[in-house]
Design a protein around this motif. Sequence first.
Motif: not given
Length: 136
Positions: A113-136
Amino acid sequence: MAKGYDDNQARIEALSLLGKDLARRAKSKCELSGESGVPLKTYEVEPVPSKPDINKCLLVSESVLEQIQRPRSIVGSAWRGILAELIWSEFPAQQAMAHRLLSHIAQKEAWAQEVLAEAFLDEEIVTWAESAPLGK
């Protein structure tokens, strides 16, 4: 049925053509764990584009591929240092997969949670990452 088979074979062939470039980029190591000297497989980071794209692919070891496909097998502590670095990678596919893995691990481990909170990713990367979570 034959069309589906033919399409699959064409995709496999197109992916194999990316192999040398992927190996060069990855320096023949797993692009997520850093393992070397192990068999590597091309992994297309979901959602999979209509045509194979080197920027949407990673070379991963069989053990990493198994964890991606079966996220219950992930041991979060084993990923701690690796993901804290990968989230800052220059390669978007690595960033997206690091975000996915961290999001999965963050359900049980505060460090993720801490690593995610400190990461500054482009919104496009975050959207991509969240579009297909693991195990779905």
